[in-house]
Motif scaffolding. Structure first.
Motif, PDB file in Angstrom:
ATOM      1  N   THR A  94       0.802  -1.219   0.000  1.00  0.00           N
ATOM      2  CA  THR A  94       0.000   0.000   0.000  1.00  0.00           C
ATOM      3  C   THR A  94       0.837   1.272   0.000  1.00  0.00           C
ATOM      4  N   VAL A  95       1.946   1.258  -0.718  1.00  0.00           N
ATOM      5  CA  VAL A  95       2.730   2.485  -0.877  1.00  0.00           C
ATOM      6  C   VAL A  95       2.018   3.354  -1.916  1.00  0.00           C
ATOM      7  N   ASP A  96       1.574   4.523  -1.500  1.00  0.00           N
ATOM      8  CA  ASP A  96       0.764   5.361  -2.390  1.00  0.00           C
ATOM      9  C   ASP A  96       1.243   6.808  -2.477  1.00  0.00           C
ATOM     10  N   ARG A  97       2.390   7.107  -1.845  1.00  0.00           N
ATOM     11  CA  ARG A  97       2.923   8.466  -1.897  1.00  0.00           C
ATOM     12  C   ARG A  97       4.422   8.405  -1.632  1.00  0.00           C
ATOM     13  N   GLU A  98       5.138   9.347  -2.231  1.00  0.00           N
ATOM     14  CA  GLU A  98       6.599   9.303  -2.170  1.00  0.00           C
ATOM     15  C   GLU A  98       7.144   9.505  -0.764  1.00  0.00           C
ATOM     16  N   LYS A  99       6.403  10.174   0.090  1.00  0.00           N
ATOM     17  CA  LYS A  99       6.868  10.407   1.453  1.00  0.00           C
ATOM     18  C   LYS A  99       7.200   9.106   2.171  1.00  0.00           C
ATOM     19  N   LEU A 100       6.472   8.030   1.846  1.00  0.00           N
ATOM     20  CA  LEU A 100       6.687   6.755   2.531  1.00  0.00           C
ATOM     21  C   LEU A 100       7.992   6.078   2.118  1.00  0.00           C
ATOM     22  N   VAL A 101       8.449   6.351   0.917  1.00  0.00           N
ATOM     23  CA  VAL A 101       9.567   5.585   0.347  1.00  0.00           C
ATOM     24  C   VAL A 101      10.845   5.704   1.172  1.00  0.00           C
ATOM     25  N   PRO A 102      11.344   6.903   1.476  1.00  0.00           N
ATOM     26  CA  PRO A 102      12.570   6.974   2.294  1.00  0.00           C
ATOM     27  C   PRO A 102      12.349   6.494   3.721  1.00  0.00           C
ATOM     28  N   LEU A 103      11.149   6.674   4.244  1.00  0.00           N
ATOM     29  CA  LEU A 103      10.860   6.211   5.605  1.00  0.00           C
ATOM     30  C   LEU A 103      10.977   4.697   5.699  1.00  0.00           C
ATOM     31  N   LEU A 104      10.421   3.995   4.715  1.00  0.00           N
ATOM     32  CA  LEU A 104      10.519   2.537   4.694  1.00  0.00           C
ATOM     33  C   LEU A 104      11.951   2.086   4.458  1.00  0.00           C
ATOM     34  N   ALA A 105      12.643   2.751   3.538  1.00  0.00           N
ATOM     35  CA  ALA A 105      14.006   2.338   3.194  1.00  0.00           C
ATOM     36  C   ALA A 105      14.961   2.499   4.369  1.00  0.00           C
ATOM     37  N   ARG A 106      14.856   3.623   5.068  1.00  0.00           N
ATOM     38  CA  ARG A 106      15.764   3.864   6.196  1.00  0.00           C
ATOM     39  C   ARG A 106      15.539   2.872   7.327  1.00  0.00           C
ATOM     40  N   ALA A 107      14.316   2.429   7.489  1.00  0.00           N
ATOM     41  CA  ALA A 107      13.995   1.584   8.637  1.00  0.00           C
ATOM     42  C   ALA A 107      14.128   0.089   8.348  1.00  0.00           C
ATOM     43  N   ARG A 108      14.338  -0.288   7.090  1.00  0.00           N
ATOM     44  CA  ARG A 108      14.452  -1.713   6.790  1.00  0.00           C
ATOM     45  C   ARG A 108      15.756  -2.247   7.372  1.00  0.00           C
ATOM     46  N   PRO A 109      15.684  -3.254   8.254  1.00  0.00           N
ATOM     47  CA  PRO A 109      16.909  -3.762   8.896  1.00  0.00           C
ATOM     48  C   PRO A 109      17.916  -4.299   7.881  1.00  0.00           C
TER      49      PRO A 109
END
Length: 227
Positions: A94-109
């Motif tokens: 359910t990625v629907d906006r660019e704001k989520l992309v760096p947040l998910l990437a930084r937090a992926r272990p």
């Protein structure tokens, strides 16, 4: 529950065969279902489960960790839960906006495989639905693909629940065309997640590679809101 799983899998196979399509993956929608129901379906052979609520899924994954299941987020992702989702899920559909992309990437272990990502598309432009507009897909796909800790896998949609099956078919067809355009640019995109308990045979006919089924597997579920 094993009988329900067998019946659904058989229907998937039959629909795919009649449409001359590959049999899609089955995602069992386990949101608000108890852990015992998930474990029972897992014992019958189902491996992939979809959850709407991040915190509910965190608890389920922790308590069922020994089963080695695959967890998908299929509910709306709030920005303040992106970090938790990046740790808890194998897929975020359910990625629907660019704001989520760096947040998910930084937090992926670092010790985990790249997070599988689907872009959610609001294919029928419903005011009540999440998802990006179809013309926003190329830029969002490029943003996901540029992140080493994310893996762009394709698109996801929930067409408007209209009773007219031909209108739903049209939405599925538009999603397949959009998916084909995306996959031509990003060859790693191999998944088109569309179709639910009431319409997945139609979605399969139009090219779904993953269908999300809850009621047909678990029966009616209790209502729940995330705290």
């Amino acid at each position: 529950m094993s009988d329900a799983l067998h019946e659904v899998l058989q229907r998937l196979e039959n629909a795919a065969r009649s449409a001359d399509r590959p049999t899609p993956r089955l995602l069992a929608v386990s949101k608000t279902q108890p852990e015992t129901a998930v474990a029972e379906l897992a014992a019958a052979g189902q491996r992939a489960f979809g959850e709407n609520y991040v915190q509910e899924a965190v608890a389920k994954r922790r308590n069922l960790n020994a089963l080695g299941l695959e967890w998908h987020l299929i509910g709306h992702l709030q920005s303040n839960k992106a970090a938790l989702a990046a740790e808890a899920f194998d897929w975020v559909q359910t990625v629907d906006r660019e704001k989520l992309v760096p947040l998910l990437a930084r937090a992926r272990p670092d010790g985990r495989p790249a997070l599988n990502v689907l872009i959610q598309v609001n294919i029928d432009d419903e005011a009540s639905k999440q998802g990006c507009a179809p013309d926003q897909v190329p830029a969002l796909a490029a943003a996901v693909a540029a992140q080493p800790r994310l893996l762009l896998r394709g698109l996801m949609a929930i067409p408007a629940p209209v009773p007219d099956s031909e209108r739903r078919r049209d939405a599925f067809r538009r999603m397949k065309a959009l998916f084909d355009e995306t996959a031509a640019r990003f060859p790693q995109a191999d998944t088109l997640s569309m179709g639910m308990s009431e319409d997945y045979p139609l979605a399969i006919e139009e090219g779904a590679t993953m269908v999300r089924v809850g009621t047909a597997l678990f029966g009616s579920r209790p209502k729940k809101t995330e705290r």
